[in-house]
Structures are given as C-alpha cells and as structure tokens.
Motif scaffolding. Structure first.
Motif, short mmCIF file in Angstrom:
data_model
loop_
_atom_site.label_atom_id
_atom_site.label_comp_id
_atom_site.label_asym_id
_atom_site.label_seq_id
_atom_site.Cartn_x
_atom_site.Cartn_y
_atom_site.Cartn_z
N SER A 92 7.07 1.22 -1.05
CA SER A 92 8.26 1.41 -0.10
C SER A 92 8.39 1.11 1.37
CB SER A 92 9.43 1.44 -0.53
OG SER A 92 9.06 3.45 -0.28
N ASN A 93 7.55 2.45 1.97
CA ASN A 93 7.38 2.04 3.37
C ASN A 93 6.69 1.11 3.65
OD1 ASN A 93 6.92 3.58 5.87
ND2 ASN A 93 6.31 5.61 5.24
N THR A 94 7.09 0.00 4.50
CA THR A 94 7.25 -0.95 4.46
C THR A 94 6.90 -0.98 6.26
OG1 THR A 94 9.78 -1.78 4.73
CG2 THR A 94 8.24 -2.00 2.89
N ASN A 95 7.50 0.08 6.97
CA ASN A 95 7.00 -0.08 8.07
C ASN A 95 5.79 0.58 8.76
OD1 ASN A 95 9.93 -0.99 9.64
ND2 ASN A 95 10.40 0.81 9.39
N LEU A 96 5.64 1.89 7.35
CA LEU A 96 4.03 1.70 8.05
C LEU A 96 3.07 0.69 7.26
CD1 LEU A 96 2.15 4.09 8.63
CD2 LEU A 96 2.98 5.61 6.16
N SER A 97 2.93 0.56 6.57
CA SER A 97 2.23 -0.91 5.72
C SER A 97 2.38 -1.99 6.63
CB SER A 97 3.04 -1.62 4.85
OG SER A 97 3.22 -0.48 3.46
N PHE A 98 4.10 -2.63 7.81
CA PHE A 98 3.20 -3.55 8.56
C PHE A 98 2.78 -3.13 9.41
CE2 PHE A 98 4.85 -5.61 12.12
CZ PHE A 98 4.35 -6.93 11.49
N TYR A 99 2.92 -1.83 10.09
CA TYR A 99 2.14 -1.72 11.05
C TYR A 99 0.07 -1.83 10.74
CZ TYR A 99 -0.18 1.92 14.54
OH TYR A 99 -1.17 2.59 15.37
N LYS A 100 -0.28 -0.75 9.16
CA LYS A 100 -1.53 -0.67 9.09
C LYS A 100 -2.14 -2.05 9.23
CE LYS A 100 -1.04 3.73 7.02
NZ LYS A 100 -1.35 4.52 5.49
N MET A 101 -1.31 -3.38 8.46
CA MET A 101 -1.77 -4.58 8.18
C MET A 101 -1.64 -5.80 9.22
SD MET A 101 -0.34 -5.51 4.39
CE MET A 101 2.01 -5.20 5.26
N SER A 102 -0.83 -4.77 10.78
CA SER A 102 -1.08 -5.70 12.09
C SER A 102 -2.42 -5.60 12.48
CB SER A 102 0.47 -4.53 12.81
OG SER A 102 -0.40 -3.46 13.48
N TRP A 103 -3.05 -4.18 12.22
CA TRP A 103 -4.66 -4.37 12.60
C TRP A 103 -5.55 -5.13 11.80
CZ3 TRP A 103 -5.77 -0.99 16.74
CH2 TRP A 103 -5.40 0.15 17.14
N GLY A 104 -5.06 -6.25 10.84
CA GLY A 104 -5.78 -6.14 9.99
C GLY A 104 -6.19 -6.01 8.79
N ALA A 105 -5.69 -4.99 8.40
CA ALA A 105 -6.25 -4.25 7.60
C ALA A 105 -5.73 -4.53 5.93
CB ALA A 105 -5.46 -2.26 7.34
N ALA A 106 -6.50 -4.81 5.40
CA ALA A 106 -6.60 -5.42 3.93
C ALA A 106 -5.94 -4.22 3.18
CB ALA A 106 -7.36 -5.67 2.87
N GLU A 107 -4.67 -4.45 2.02
CA GLU A 107 -3.69 -4.08 1.79
C GLU A 107 -4.94 -3.52 0.05
OE1 GLU A 107 0.99 -3.20 0.65
OE2 GLU A 107 0.12 -4.88 -0.29
N GLU A 108 -5.01 -2.42 -0.31
CA GLU A 108 -5.85 -2.07 -1.85
C GLU A 108 -4.63 -1.16 -2.61
OE1 GLU A 108 -9.00 -0.72 -0.60
OE2 GLU A 108 -9.74 -2.23 0.84
N ALA A 109 -4.65 -1.93 -3.87
CA ALA A 109 -3.18 -1.19 -4.68
C ALA A 109 -3.92 0.30 -4.95
CB ALA A 109 -3.32 -1.37 -5.98
N VAL A 110 -3.85 1.34 -5.21
CA VAL A 110 -3.92 2.67 -5.45
C VAL A 110 -3.52 3.42 -6.50
CG1 VAL A 110 -4.33 4.85 -5.41
CG2 VAL A 110 -4.06 3.12 -3.57
N PRO A 111 -4.17 2.56 -8.27
CA PRO A 111 -3.46 2.57 -9.30
C PRO A 111 -2.60 3.99 -9.51
CG PRO A 111 -5.59 2.38 -9.68
CD PRO A 111 -5.60 1.95 -7.48
N HIS A 112 -1.53 5.02 -10.20
CA HIS A 112 -1.47 6.02 -10.70
C HIS A 112 -1.48 5.92 -11.89
CE1 HIS A 112 -1.04 7.03 -6.58
NE2 HIS A 112 -0.58 8.17 -6.44
N PHE A 113 -1.72 6.67 -13.30
CA PHE A 113 -1.60 6.40 -14.76
C PHE A 113 -0.17 7.52 -14.89
CE2 PHE A 113 -4.13 3.44 -15.62
CZ PHE A 113 -4.87 3.40 -14.48
N VAL A 114 1.20 6.76 -15.51
CA VAL A 114 2.12 7.96 -16.04
C VAL A 114 1.94 8.40 -17.26
CG1 VAL A 114 4.11 7.96 -15.38
CG2 VAL A 114 3.34 6.89 -13.57
N ARG A 115 2.48 9.52 -17.83
CA ARG A 115 2.85 9.22 -19.40
C ARG A 115 3.62 10.63 -19.19
NH1 ARG A 115 -0.95 13.57 -22.62
NH2 ARG A 115 0.00 15.43 -21.24
N ALA A 116 5.00 10.25 -19.63
CA ALA A 116 6.25 10.63 -20.22
C ALA A 116 5.78 11.68 -21.67
CB ALA A 116 7.03 9.75 -20.92
N MET A 117 6.55 12.96 -20.56
CA MET A 117 6.14 13.75 -21.95
C MET A 117 7.50 15.06 -22.37
SD MET A 117 3.93 16.54 -19.29
CE MET A 117 3.88 17.80 -20.42
#
Length: 212
Positions: free
Chosen positions: A167-192
């Motif tokens: 959701s931090n699109t400004n920071l993501s855009f800055y990093k990709m402006s250097w040519g960095a490739a976006e890679e998903a960082v998976p999280h796993f969620v369980r409801a308790m």
C-alpha cells in the motif's frame, strides 16, 4: 505452504525490491533507469552534498536522530539507540555492515545501513530528514547510488532494497525507479478463536513470514 493444515492462508501484503547489478555500473547507467539516476545524483553533488562511510558511535547517534525524525513522520515508534549501538559494535568487530551518511557541511540529510552477504547487498534501514527544501536536492539518490556503486565495485550481483507494504505506493515506486524488480513476500495467516462459544468467537490473524 498454501492450504496448510490448521487454517493458514497466504496473503501478499508485502513485496521486496531487488536490483540486478551483475552487469556493472556502466550497464546500469546505460539502461532505462540510468538517465534519471544521473540527473538526481548530479543535482545533489551540485548542491554540495557528499556521502561518507560512517563508523563510530557518534555516527550511529547521527543516524538514530534521522531514524527518530523519519518515524515521527510515519507515526511509528523508533527503535532505541541501544539497538543501533549493537550494530555499530558488530561492525567494528568485522561484521559485514556499512553505515553511509549523506550530508552537507556538518549536517546529515540521509543515511542507510547496508549488510553484505554472498547473495548481494541488502539495505537494512534507510532514513532521511523531513525538510522538503533539503530533499529537493535529492540527497537520497546520491546516498543510494553510493551504496549501489560500492556493491558493484565489490563484485556483488544484486542490491536488495528491502520489503515494504504494497500500500506504500510512493516507496515502491521509488525503489522500482532504480530498476528494482518487485518480488512478493508471502505471509501466512491463521485466524484464532478467543471466545468461549460460537457467539463470542473473535478471530485475530497470526502471521508467519516465509521468504523464498
């Protein structure tokens, strides 16, 4: 790990950003992102900013002041200085950690901590002043270029900008402006369940991070 027993569900709220620097500095600067990088770096240099390797406790105090300023802007708590003192002590003992500070005169406008590994260089933390009149000179670009250039000089194949919430699109855009490739960082969620019966059941996500 999708579909794990116990009700874990994969969510992709975070992404990591990695820059391939295996082609060297000249290849990067000739690439589609090199022109904007050169322009921003030249502006910072023209306005009198320089980047230096920082080592001692006083330098880490300077960095921590920028951390506090950045976290206030973000509305988040800053880690205590003792945490950064520990990084300083580890670096003085030979740990593959480097602190860079970018400033003009005696003041620091931005700083970052970069960790080396066999997989490349990894930006652990990067912070800057919140003063817009200073940020217009692009000290962050000069800072990052120095860190990237050092990683290239050392023969490392990648520069990891680190993860952030998608959701931090400004920071993501800055990093990709250097040519960095976006890679998903998976999280796993369980409801308790917390209630004592079905009418009182409340769910709360529990996160486990997996990096591949």
């Amino acid at each position: 790990l999708d579909g794990l027993a116990g009700g874990f569900t994969r969510v992709d709220h975070f992404a990591n950003y990695r820059l391939d620097i295996s082609g060297g500095a000249a290849a990067f600067l000739r690439g589609p992102h090199g022109a904007s990088c050169r322009q921003s770096v030249r502006r910072a240099v023209r306005d009198g900013f320089t980047v230096r390797d920082a080592h001692g406790v006083d330098d880490y105090r300077t960095f921590h002041a920028l951390v506090r300023e950045t976290r206030r802007r973000q509305g988040a708590p800053a880690l205590p200085f003792e945490f950064y003192r520990g990084i300083c002590q580890a670096s003085l003992r030979g740990a593959p950690v480097r602190l860079y500070l970018c400033g003009r005169g005696d003041g620091a406008a931005a700083g970052c901590i970069v960790v080396r590994s066999s997989g490349g260089a990894h930006m652990f933390d990067a912070v800057s002043t919140t003063r817009r009149e200073i940020l217009r000179s692009r000290p962050n670009h000069l800072l990052v270029w120095r860190a990237v250039h050092d990683a290239i000089t050392e023969g490392l194949g990648g520069f990891d900008f680190g993860p952030n919430h998608v959701s931090n699109t400004n920071l993501s855009f800055y990093k990709m402006s250097w040519g960095a490739a976006e890679e998903a960082v998976p999280h796993f969620v369980r409801a308790m369940r917390r209630g004592r019966n079905d009418a009182e059941d409340v769910t709360q996500p529990v996160y486990g991070v997996a990096r591949w």
